[in-house]
Design an enzyme around this catalytic site. Structure first.
Site, short mmCIF file in Angstrom:
data_model
loop_
_atom_site.label_atom_id
_atom_site.label_comp_id
_atom_site.label_asym_id
_atom_site.label_seq_id
_atom_site.Cartn_x
_atom_site.Cartn_y
_atom_site.Cartn_z
N GLU A 77 0.82 -1.22 0.00
CA GLU A 77 0.00 0.00 0.00
C GLU A 77 0.85 1.26 0.00
O GLU A 77 0.64 2.20 0.78
CB GLU A 77 -0.97 -0.01 1.19
N GLU A 109 -4.15 -8.89 0.21
CA GLU A 109 -4.69 -8.65 1.55
C GLU A 109 -6.20 -8.73 1.43
O GLU A 109 -6.78 -8.04 0.59
CB GLU A 109 -4.25 -7.27 2.05
C1 GAL Z 1 -4.31 -2.58 5.26
C2 GAL Z 1 -2.83 -2.50 5.63
C3 GAL Z 1 -2.51 -3.42 6.78
C4 GAL Z 1 -3.51 -3.22 7.88
C5 GAL Z 1 -4.88 -3.51 7.34
C6 GAL Z 1 -5.99 -3.46 8.35
O1 GAL Z 1 -4.70 -1.48 4.54
O2 GAL Z 1 -2.04 -2.87 4.53
O3 GAL Z 1 -1.20 -3.17 7.25
O4 GAL Z 1 -3.41 -1.92 8.33
O5 GAL Z 1 -5.16 -2.57 6.33
O6 GAL Z 1 -7.24 -3.69 7.75
#
Ligand code: GAL
Length: 804
Positions: free
Chosen positions: A399, A477
């Site tokens: 990100e 993710e």
């Molecule tokens: C994402 C990020 C992670 C964590 C996650 C929580 O955007 O890459 O490190 O913060 O959100 O939902």
């Protein structure tokens, strides 16, 4: 392992080394013991003569922050623990006169943060990034035949991380005495360019310091030498492949000789396997494998960030039970032990370098160092990890804010991709993008081999294919669903936050970008070309207590609004390693051995709720629910749907009909709730929960009752609060006191409650929904470890562990 002599191979030097057999000696020794530590600045402490007698004596690895105390002033986002400020470490050690002429490396597997190192008052350098391994060659600064002092100053800063980073020399430290002619550290690179069923060629690149003759041997998983030679291409007949269920490991032994005498020997573990990535999926050894992955942070809950091999092993074993076949090391290189374990357990690794490049996410973040150190840090990650067969992708970032930049995004992505390829052309690169469709429009996503999509199941298929028709995509993710183990709030609603500072375990709640696991399963099913997913997260971790705490733009990076909420709710497993319900939802999707799980608990008397939603998670074809012995009917997986409350960014509507869970509304009557799973009409799995009576006794359940007397091994003792019949009391919060005597001591306690300031280093813990955890650490003497737990009004329990 190898030889490290300035003189002849038969010399007794280096001291403290072990004979491995033949004329080979181990040149590496642990440098963890006998340090002194001071929290705070200590002007002049780099000078050898500085008096550190009053400093605390300790052994490494050490995380000073996990010792607490919790305080909101340390920022709930970083766990509310005292990780920032200055800390000093010093160690006085002898170097024998015979070591004169050796090249001597002191290697830090990682030190948090900004490590400045001096030896005998001489400044050697600094290393900002706390996740990078680094070493200093100290030979010329040593006092041979006398005493030496190494001093390390660390200075982690406030607002430098989005999660709990830990603090201190939290990974292992080593000292290597090497012959001036030796294989450079990370100087071996093994690849397997061609693999058939009958033959594998093994190609070796060796970087030598000085000049000598190199010889190679390959040792197979049974310990036999199966190939040998002096050229960098060797052949292994009938190779045993490294795979998820059969993680076969070979060893390359490199021997260096000068005028016939052996001067150095290095062993490098590797695996033989093929990786193929294409738009239609990923193949391991020619067989399609869908990624069933989790993102994991580096901390080990109550133990903090300090490296414990056993803690990492247990974490990965629990993940494997859930059906995990891959881990993303979000968002930084993990410990060496973690990497070794992934090789040994058969877990594919997406090894990730950074959470940030030049544009900051937090005020004092790594972005300040990226320009100077970025190339070095990513290259060192690749050099360190490229022989691990488990590593199958390199991630250049998560990100990254540069996603929003038309020029900088693609430019830096290309540069990092090139750095990686220069050192390892054998594996693909990736990057986790959350900005849609920006990085796809600017071409940034195309700069890596595999586009990682964070939280974009709605863009799988046509939307992403429009930009990247032939480019593989992975859900880097996914989900970010939140829950607290054992907590169920009725009526079911999709709230933002709850006054209890807990989150209901009906597995629906998440921040605005998040969605229940079911939505991802569905998207992956509809888009079989997506390589798979990495769930955020496998385990709960310290810090980032979303949905509690605050928002960056209104709180300047401090997340203190809902204190004592101080650790994550994202895990499928809590901070102690106790599975939440979501663990079983993933297990139902990712494993084949028949299983069935039922929720919630069955102790609703006095709550005013007369009808209770009951969910079953299963990989069976049908599930029948029995309430107090009477069937409440069978439900068919895939046909009987459960309506979930779902709302997230860009999603139209408020509900999602899930075929991944079965549900019933059950009139509450105390007694028993039983689910039976059927395949082909036959019962193949069952689970029963009973209404528990009043708490009556404690039961201790160690995960291992025999541990190694090595000063580092751990036994995780589950502490259950049970009623007189042995049922878990699902609401119990009794306070339990521990006594550990003999050949071990308490390393930490915990209970998985994300909203408490009770210390992890203590001899007592309140149960959280019936459970707490005692982590016992072995000493260095063999013997019995007596563990006793007491609590007012409960029958105590004692167990005996053995340290061997
Ligand atoms: C994402 C990020 C992670 C964590 C996650 C929580 O955007 O890459 O490190 O913060 O959100 O939902």
């Amino acid at each position: 392992m190898g030889v490290a002599m300035a003189g002849t191979a038969a010399s007794a030097w280096p001291m403290g080394s072990r004979r491995l057999g033949g004329d080979a000696l181990e040149y590496r020794s642990s440098f963890n013991e006998g340090w002194r530590f001071h929290k705070g600045d200590a002007p002049g402490a780099e000078v050898a003569a500085f008096d550190d007698a009053k400093w605390r004596a300790l052994d490494l690895p050490h995380d000073w922050a996990i010792e607490g105390p919790f305080d909101v002033k340390y920022n709930a986002r970083c766990g509310g623990l005292p990780f920032h400020g200055i800390g000093w470490y010093r160690k006085t050690f002898d170097v024998p006169a015979e070591a004169e002429g050796n090249v001597v490396y002191i290697t830090f597997d990682g030190a948090m943060y900004n490590a400045q190192v001096w030896i005998n008052g001489q400044f050697l350098g600094n290393r900002p990034y706390g996740y990078s391994e680094f070493r200093h060659e100290v030979g010329k600064h040593l006092n041979h035949g006398g005493s030496n002092v190494i001093a390390v100053k660390l200075s982690p800063e406030d607002l430098s991380s989005r999660w709990y980073p830990g603090a201190g020399i939290y990974r292992n430290v080593w000292i290597d005495y090497r012959n001036p002619v030796h294989v450079a550290p990370w100087g071996t690179f093994v690849t397997t360019p061609t693999i058939t069923e009958t033959q594998a060629t093994v190609h070796v690149e060796t970087t030598l310091v000085g000049e000598g003759d190199i010889g190679y041997e390959i040792i197979d998983p049974n310990g036999g030498v199966v190939a040998a030679g002096t050229t960098p291409d060797l052949v292994v007949e009938n190779p045993r492949l490294w795979d998820i269920d059969s993680p076969n490991l070979y060893v390359l032994r490199t021997t260096v000789r000068v005028d016939g005498a052996m001067v150095d020997q290095v062993e490098t573990r590797f695996g033989i396997r093929t990786l193929e990535f294409s738009k239609s999926g990923f193949k391991l050894n020619g067989r399609p494998v869908r990624i069933q992955g989790v993102c994991l942070h580096h901390d080990n809950g109550p133990l903090g960030a300090a490296t414990y091999r056993r803690a990492d092993e247990r974490k990965l074993q629990i993940m494997k039970q859930m059906g995990v076949n891959s881990v993303r090391t979000s968002h930084n290189p993990p410990s060496n032990e973690f990497m070794d374990l992934c090789d040994e357990l058969g877990i594919l690794v997406q090894d990730e370098a950074f959470d940030v490049w030049k544009i900051p996410k937090v005020e004092n973040g790594y972005n300040r160092f990226f320009e100077e150190w970025g190339e070095r840090d990513i290259k060192d990650m690749v050099r360190r990890d490229r022989n691990h067969p488990s590593v199958f992708m390199w991630s250049i970032g998560n990100e990254i804010i540069e996603q929003r930049e038309k020029v900088e995004g693609p430019r830096v992505a290309k540069q990092l991709n090139d750095y990686v390829k220069e050192l390892d052309p054998s594996r693909p690169t990736t990057c986790g993008f959350n900005w849609w469709p920006g990085p796809y429009q600017t071409g940034m996503a195309g700069q890596v081999d595999i586009a990682g999509m964070n939280y974009k199941p709605l863009a799988y298929g046509a939307p992403v294919n429009e930009f990247l028709p032939n480019h593989p995509v992975v859900g880097s993710e996914t989900s970010s669903c939140t829950s607290s183990r054992g907590v169920y709030h009725l009526l079911i609603e999709k709230y933002k936050t709850h006054e209890s500072k807990q989150v209901s375990s009906y597995d629906l709640i998440g921040p605005p970008w998040a969605y229940p696991p079911d939505v991802e399963y569905d998207a992956l099913e509809r888009n079989p070309e997506i390589l798979g997913e990495y769930v955020w997260t496998g385990f709960d971790y310290l810090g980032e207590p979303t949905p509690y705490g605050g928002k960056d733009n209104s709180t300047n990076g401090y997340w203190n609004a809902d204190w004592p909420s101080r650790s994550s709710y994202f895990g499928a497993v809590d901070l102690c390693g106790f599975p939440k319900d979501r663990f079983y939802l993933y297990q139902s999707q990712w494993t084949a051995k028949p299983m069935v799980h039922v929720l919630p608990h069955w102790n609703w008397e006095g709550t005013g709720h007369s009808t209770i939603p009951v969910y079953a998670y299963t990989n069976c074809e049908e599930v029948e629910l029995f309430v107090n012995g009477a069937s409440a009917g069978k439900k068919v997986k895939g046909k009987d749907l459960t309506q979930l409350l779902v709302k997230f960014n860009r999603y139209d509507g408020d509900t999602f009909m899930s075929k991944y869970r079965l549900s019933w509304d059950v009139p509450y009557a105390p007694g028993s709730l039983k689910v039976v799973g059927y395949i082909g009409g036959k019962p193949v799995a069952e689970k029963e929960i009973k209404t528990a009576g009043a708490p009556a006794k404690i039961r201790l359940v160690p995960d291992r009752s025999g541990i190694a007397a090595d000063g580092a091994d751990l036994s995780y003792v589950t502490v259950r609060i049970e009623d007189a019949d042995g049922n878990l009391c699902p609401l119990a919060d009794n306070s339990v006191e521990f006594e550990v005597a003999g050949a071990g001591r308490i390393a930490a306690v915990g209970n998985g409650n994300a909203a408490t300031t009770a210390p992890f280093q203590a001899n007592r813990r309140d149960a959280f929904n019936g459970l707490c955890m005692l982590i016992v650490k072995a000493g260095k003497q063999a013997g019995t470890i007596d563990v006793k737990a007491t609590s007012q009004g409960l029958q105590p329990h004692a167990v005996h562990l053995t340290a061997r």
